[in-house]
Design a protein around this motif. Sequence first.
Motif, PDB file in Angstrom:
ATOM      1  N   VAL A 238       0.853  -1.190   0.000  1.00 22.56           N
ATOM      2  CA  VAL A 238       0.000   0.000   0.000  1.00 22.56           C
ATOM      3  C   VAL A 238       0.886   1.235   0.000  1.00 22.56           C
ATOM      4  O   VAL A 238       1.864   1.308   0.745  1.00 22.56           O
ATOM      5  CB  VAL A 238      -0.966   0.018   1.211  1.00 22.56           C
ATOM      6  N   SER A 239       0.560   2.177  -0.873  1.00 21.42           N
ATOM      7  CA  SER A 239       1.267   3.455  -0.948  1.00 21.42           C
ATOM      8  C   SER A 239       0.422   4.508  -0.245  1.00 21.42           C
ATOM      9  O   SER A 239      -0.752   4.689  -0.594  1.00 21.42           O
ATOM     10  CB  SER A 239       1.485   3.873  -2.411  1.00 21.42           C
ATOM     11  N   GLU A 240       0.996   5.178   0.737  1.00 18.32           N
ATOM     12  CA  GLU A 240       0.269   6.214   1.466  1.00 18.32           C
ATOM     13  C   GLU A 240       0.576   7.569   0.847  1.00 18.32           C
ATOM     14  O   GLU A 240       1.559   8.217   1.180  1.00 18.32           O
ATOM     15  CB  GLU A 240       0.628   6.174   2.948  1.00 18.32           C
ATOM     16  N   ILE A 241      -0.270   7.964  -0.100  1.00 14.91           N
ATOM     17  CA  ILE A 241      -0.160   9.263  -0.764  1.00 14.91           C
ATOM     18  C   ILE A 241      -1.123  10.205  -0.058  1.00 14.91           C
ATOM     19  O   ILE A 241      -2.318   9.935   0.022  1.00 14.91           O
ATOM     20  CB  ILE A 241      -0.493   9.136  -2.264  1.00 14.91           C
ATOM     21  N   GLU A 242      -0.589  11.288   0.498  1.00 11.48           N
ATOM     22  CA  GLU A 242      -1.344  12.083   1.455  1.00 11.48           C
ATOM     23  C   GLU A 242      -2.400  12.986   0.828  1.00 11.48           C
ATOM     24  O   GLU A 242      -3.263  13.507   1.541  1.00 11.48           O
ATOM     25  CB  GLU A 242      -0.385  12.926   2.299  1.00 11.48           C
TER      26      GLU A 242
END
Length: 376
Positions: free
Chosen positions: A98-102
Amino acid sequence: MSTPVKESPGLRMGRPFGIPVYVSPTWLIVAAFITISLQPVFAAMLPGYGDVVTYTLALAFAVLLYVSVLLHELAHCVVAKHYGLPVRRITLYLLGGVSEIEREPETAGREFNVAFAGPLLSLVLGGVGYLLATYTLPPHGIVPVLVFQLWTSNLVVGVFNLLPGLPLDGGRMLRATVWKVSGDSGTGTVAAAWVGRGVAVAVVAVPLLLSVMSGQEPSLGRTLWSVVLASFVWVGASQSLRVARVRARLPQLRARVLARRAIPVTADVPLSEGLRRAREAGAGAMVLMDHDQRPVGIVNETAVNAVPEHRRPWVNVGSLARNLDPSLVLAADLEGESLLDAMRGTPAAEYLLVERGGEIYGVLVTADVNRMFTGV
């Protein structure tokens, strides 16, 4: 996909492209599952090799598969950073990465490109592996077998992620397409989330239907794995629907509308007297002032309610107030996403709202904001 979490997500492995990468302890579960499940496959493809070699190959495959997943997530993040979107971190866990793109992309086109980057890289890895296996490597041996498993797995990862339903990358691409056509990102989210629920049902139903039509007994292991994947997709799609409902209410979120009228009190005022003044003034909050009439704290409503009525004449409001840090002072004209961002920056029960000139407007209570989204 972005899922901001403050606590440590696992073991930190590095910072490629300046992006922190973590491996969750749950990865050990899937690594063990892959190793045990694929050892018989490697043993069948490599007759004559012992269990030690085939187990080692299965474990190596599990590690290399997650390296491929990491590259998939890095593709998302690199494109996101290219568009100026802040990336918190990448976490590898039980079901992948999972990529946490804010922050979400500002346009449908950018959303599509960020989403497509991951599956595209997986398909490229699969294609490169196929070319190596077909034209470069010998037809038999340990390396060709390992490369074969890797390129087919990357092909499956790429195709699966292109399925058109949230939270999969294909769902984000569908969302971007509907957003572009309708001009509304919320409409795109709702459409892609409902398709995602349909994909979740299909992930379980299609393999079972194919088994029944072919006259074969459904494999228990494959069925369980299908249920796990379907649950992941269903939960993600449902969460996207909730987010869409929350965003639909954001235009109604205005600090001025939700603010409570506040009265000024000094620290030595008894709680009973402070509450009496608030009732007379029709106020719902008390702001602690110093002797120079500057705000220094907000009386906490939860602490007030915890004081028994018979003790209120003997408890001063100063003992129930939280010191007024600068981060707890918000502009009274904040609204929508900007207001939520300001509150997320410093979570608290109450905030002091002030005009641009510094005059006190009132107190914003987090519970009042939360009530706007009750039932969403």
